[in-house]
Scaffold this motif. Structure first.
Motif, PDB file in Angstrom:
ATOM      1  N   GLN A   1      36.071  56.790  37.404  1.00 18.01           N
ATOM      2  CA  GLN A   1      36.163  55.460  36.821  1.00 18.01           C
ATOM      3  C   GLN A   1      37.567  55.149  36.311  1.00 18.01           C
ATOM      4  N   ALA A   2      38.253  56.137  35.768  1.00 17.72           N
ATOM      5  CA  ALA A   2      39.611  55.897  35.285  1.00 17.72           C
ATOM      6  C   ALA A   2      40.534  55.522  36.445  1.00 17.72           C
ATOM      7  N   GLY A   3      40.395  56.245  37.568  1.00 18.46           N
ATOM      8  CA  GLY A   3      41.187  55.914  38.743  1.00 18.46           C
ATOM      9  C   GLY A   3      40.846  54.532  39.292  1.00 18.46           C
ATOM     10  N   ILE A   4      39.552  54.218  39.312  1.00 15.76           N
ATOM     11  CA  ILE A   4      39.124  52.898  39.778  1.00 15.76           C
ATOM     12  C   ILE A   4      39.685  51.812  38.871  1.00 15.76           C
ATOM     13  N   ASP A   5      39.679  52.041  37.560  1.00 14.62           N
ATOM     14  CA  ASP A   5      40.223  51.050  36.625  1.00 14.62           C
ATOM     15  C   ASP A   5      41.704  50.823  36.879  1.00 14.62           C
ATOM     16  N   ARG A   6      42.462  51.896  37.120  1.00 14.76           N
ATOM     17  CA  ARG A   6      43.889  51.732  37.411  1.00 14.76           C
ATOM     18  C   ARG A   6      44.095  50.991  38.729  1.00 14.76           C
ATOM     19  N   LEU A   7      43.284  51.328  39.721  1.00 13.75           N
ATOM     20  CA  LEU A   7      43.391  50.650  41.020  1.00 13.75           C
ATOM     21  C   LEU A   7      43.122  49.161  40.869  1.00 13.75           C
TER      22      LEU A   7
ATOM     23  N   ASP B   1      29.610  43.898  38.746  1.00 16.69           N
ATOM     24  CA  ASP B   1      28.861  44.838  39.579  1.00 16.69           C
ATOM     25  C   ASP B   1      29.257  44.670  41.037  1.00 16.69           C
ATOM     26  N   LEU B   2      29.387  45.794  41.726  1.00 19.33           N
ATOM     27  CA  LEU B   2      29.638  45.820  43.161  1.00 19.33           C
ATOM     28  C   LEU B   2      28.474  46.512  43.846  1.00 19.33           C
ATOM     29  N   VAL B   3      28.139  46.061  45.030  1.00 17.03           N
ATOM     30  CA  VAL B   3      27.090  46.739  45.791  1.00 17.03           C
ATOM     31  C   VAL B   3      27.429  46.656  47.271  1.00 17.03           C
ATOM     32  N   ARG B   4      27.204  47.764  47.942  1.00 15.28           N
ATOM     33  CA  ARG B   4      27.342  47.793  49.392  1.00 15.28           C
ATOM     34  C   ARG B   4      25.979  48.161  49.952  1.00 15.28           C
ATOM     35  N   PHE B   5      25.527  47.420  50.977  1.00 15.28           N
ATOM     36  CA  PHE B   5      24.200  47.663  51.529  1.00 15.28           C
ATOM     37  C   PHE B   5      24.200  47.345  53.010  1.00 15.28           C
ATOM     38  N   THR B   6      23.178  47.835  53.677  1.00 21.50           N
ATOM     39  CA  THR B   6      23.036  47.644  55.122  1.00 21.50           C
ATOM     40  C   THR B   6      21.687  47.003  55.396  1.00 21.50           C
TER      41      THR B   6
ATOM     42  N   VAL C   1      20.389  50.312  50.290  1.00 19.01           N
ATOM     43  CA  VAL C   1      21.504  50.121  49.377  1.00 19.01           C
ATOM     44  C   VAL C   1      22.349  51.382  49.457  1.00 19.01           C
ATOM     45  N   ASP C   2      23.619  51.222  49.832  1.00 19.80           N
ATOM     46  CA  ASP C   2      24.481  52.371  50.080  1.00 19.80           C
ATOM     47  C   ASP C   2      25.286  52.791  48.855  1.00 19.80           C
ATOM     48  N   PHE C   3      25.625  51.831  48.000  1.00 18.01           N
ATOM     49  CA  PHE C   3      26.491  52.134  46.858  1.00 18.01           C
ATOM     50  C   PHE C   3      26.386  51.027  45.824  1.00 18.01           C
ATOM     51  N   VAL C   4      26.323  51.409  44.552  1.00 18.01           N
ATOM     52  CA  VAL C   4      26.401  50.463  43.438  1.00 18.01           C
ATOM     53  C   VAL C   4      27.468  50.975  42.482  1.00 18.01           C
ATOM     54  N   GLY C   5      28.397  50.115  42.117  1.00 16.12           N
ATOM     55  CA  GLY C   5      29.463  50.488  41.200  1.00 16.12           C
ATOM     56  C   GLY C   5      29.867  49.313  40.344  1.00 16.12           C
ATOM     57  N   GLN C   6      30.978  49.477  39.633  1.00 16.34           N
ATOM     58  CA  GLN C   6      31.442  48.413  38.746  1.00 16.34           C
ATOM     59  C   GLN C   6      32.962  48.429  38.682  1.00 16.34           C
ATOM     60  N   ILE C   7      33.538  47.232  38.660  1.00 14.39           N
ATOM     61  CA  ILE C   7      34.956  47.099  38.337  1.00 14.39           C
ATOM     62  C   ILE C   7      35.047  46.416  36.979  1.00 14.39           C
ATOM     63  N   ARG C   8      36.010  46.870  36.155  1.00 12.59           N
ATOM     64  CA  ARG C   8      36.053  46.448  34.760  1.00 12.59           C
ATOM     65  C   ARG C   8      37.337  45.679  34.459  1.00 12.59           C
ATOM     66  N   ASN C   9      37.240  44.844  33.427  1.00 10.85           N
ATOM     67  CA  ASN C   9      38.406  44.126  32.900  1.00 10.85           C
ATOM     68  C   ASN C   9      39.074  43.238  33.950  1.00 10.85           C
ATOM     69  N   THR C  10      38.253  42.493  34.675  1.00  6.33           N
ATOM     70  CA  THR C  10      38.765  41.500  35.610  1.00  6.33           C
ATOM     71  C   THR C  10      38.730  40.125  34.938  1.00  6.33           C
ATOM     72  N   PRO C  11      39.335  39.096  35.543  1.00  7.45           N
ATOM     73  CA  PRO C  11      39.215  37.751  34.971  1.00  7.45           C
ATOM     74  C   PRO C  11      37.770  37.285  34.816  1.00  7.45           C
ATOM     75  N   SER C  12      36.841  37.871  35.591  1.00  5.80           N
ATOM     76  CA  SER C  12      35.419  37.550  35.470  1.00  5.80           C
ATOM     77  C   SER C  12      34.685  38.530  34.565  1.00  5.80           C
TER      78      SER C  12
ATOM     79  N   LEU D   1      37.659  55.168  47.787  1.00  3.50           N
ATOM     80  CA  LEU D   1      38.132  55.252  46.411  1.00  3.50           C
ATOM     81  C   LEU D   1      37.112  54.652  45.443  1.00  3.50           C
ATOM     82  N   MET D   2      36.498  53.534  45.833  1.00  2.57           N
ATOM     83  CA  MET D   2      35.528  52.897  44.949  1.00  2.57           C
ATOM     84  C   MET D   2      34.257  53.730  44.799  1.00  2.57           C
ATOM     85  N   ARG D   3      33.979  54.570  45.768  1.00  2.00           N
ATOM     86  CA  ARG D   3      32.792  55.433  45.706  1.00  2.00           C
ATOM     87  C   ARG D   3      33.077  56.779  45.052  1.00  2.00           C
TER      88      ARG D   3
END
Length: 317
Positions: free
Chosen positions: A284-290, A56-61, A41-52, A278-280
């Motif tokens: 979080q504030a920058g990710i939320d704006r993006l 949770d986001l995850v990138r893995f190999t 598992v390379d990365f776990v993150g979150q995007i907030r305030n979406t229609p869903s 950017l997502m990594r």
């Protein structure tokens, strides 16, 4: 004097399969990493305030193949129209059969066999399985020594109205992605109904740096391609985004947040390669704006997304 034209795509991309889960993306990624060799598992993150909601986001190999996944609600469900070949080569690994069987036992736990693990005319050991999360895998003993195929290859099955289009799809995509290559092509012969004679029993090809397989099936499976599995195209620069979007987007109503759908029903995500960095970032504030900027877009504007992340400007829809 003719001025040389700079191609819009400087280098071939590595395509990344993207898996859409209801709530299980991180759990599934960790399960797969426990099953496949050379995985992480390379990365776990979150995007907030979406229609869903918050996703949770995850990138893995897995065995060298990059994947991405999202937990974004129950809108899309996996089906076997897109599966993943897992290739075991006994010529390279004397324990290939034992490793295949051990992986099968792990994947079948909580899942179901679509084709039982057995000997078939095309392989001494093959099985098709739908795992506990609904994702489909085809495990196979095969000789990859002269073909340079990777261990994991996405496989597309053209059924229903799409049956008979596998060959055209491969040709279409190879024209779009630089440094692509045709591979095997095996056709159905007469008397193999309901599969149309001359349609594709099996094909594979390389799109940029990524091998894929495609086949037709005339059986009434009752499923078709959907957005549960899409393919991320990381792009270096806006010209590359513009190129892939203009070539791949064929269904205007499917255009949203960098997602598009091609003439064959396959979903693609055309994104700036910088998005991963950017997502990594941990900002979080920058990710939320993006994310809020991205939600306003169809085709992505790389400069506007960077400005939104930095808080230096507004995005353009």
């Amino acid at each position: 004097m003719t001025t040389p034209v700079t191609p819009p795509v400087a280098s071939p991309p590595t395509l990344v399969p993207h898996l859409w889960y209801d709530k299980e993306a991180v759990e599934a990624a960790r399960f797969y990493v426990s099953v496949f060799p050379d995985s992480a598992v390379d990365f776990v993150g979150q995007i907030r305030n979406t229609p869903s909601g918050d996703c949770d986001l995850v990138r893995f190999t897995l065995w060298g193949q990059p994947f991405m996944a999202i937990s974004a609600g129950p809108m899309f469900r996996f089906n076997p129209s897109i599966s993943f070949f897992v290739l075991f080569d006994p010529g390279r690994d004397p324990q290939a059969r034992e490793r295949l069987d051990a992986m099968w036992d792990k994947l079948v736990d909580g899942g179901q066999a679509l084709m039982p693990l057995d000997a078939y005319p095309f392989s001494a050991r093959f099985g098709w399985i739908q795992d506990r999360y609904g994702l489909s895998w085809q495990l196979m003993l095969t000789d990859t020594s002269s073909e340079s195929r990777p261990p994991i290859v996405p496989a597309l099955m053209f059924t229903g109205d799409a049956c008979g289009k596998a060959e055209a799809a491969g040709e279409f995509w190879r024209e779009i992605f630089p440094d692509s290559q045709a591979g095997q092509l095996v056709r159905y012969g007469p008397g193999m109904e309901p599969n149309p004679a001359g349609s594709v029993m099996f094909s594979d090809f390389r799109l940029g740096n990524t091998w894929m397989a495609a086949m037709d099936s005339g059986y009434p499976h009752g499923f078709a391609f959907n957005e549960a599995i899409s393919f991320v195209v990381p792009c270096e620069g806006q010209a590359s985004i513009d190129h892939y979007w203009s070539k791949l987007s064929a269904v205007p109503e499917a255009e949203v947040c960098g997602w598009c759908k091609d003439p064959f029903g396959i979903s693609w995500q055309i994104v700036p390669a910088e998005m991963d960095t950017l997502m990594r970032s941990g900002d979080q504030a920058g990710i939320d704006r993006l994310v809020q900027a991205l939600l306003q877009m169809k085709k992505l504007d790389a400069a506007a997304l960077r400005s939104a992340f930095e808080g230096t400007g507004s995005s353009r829809p």
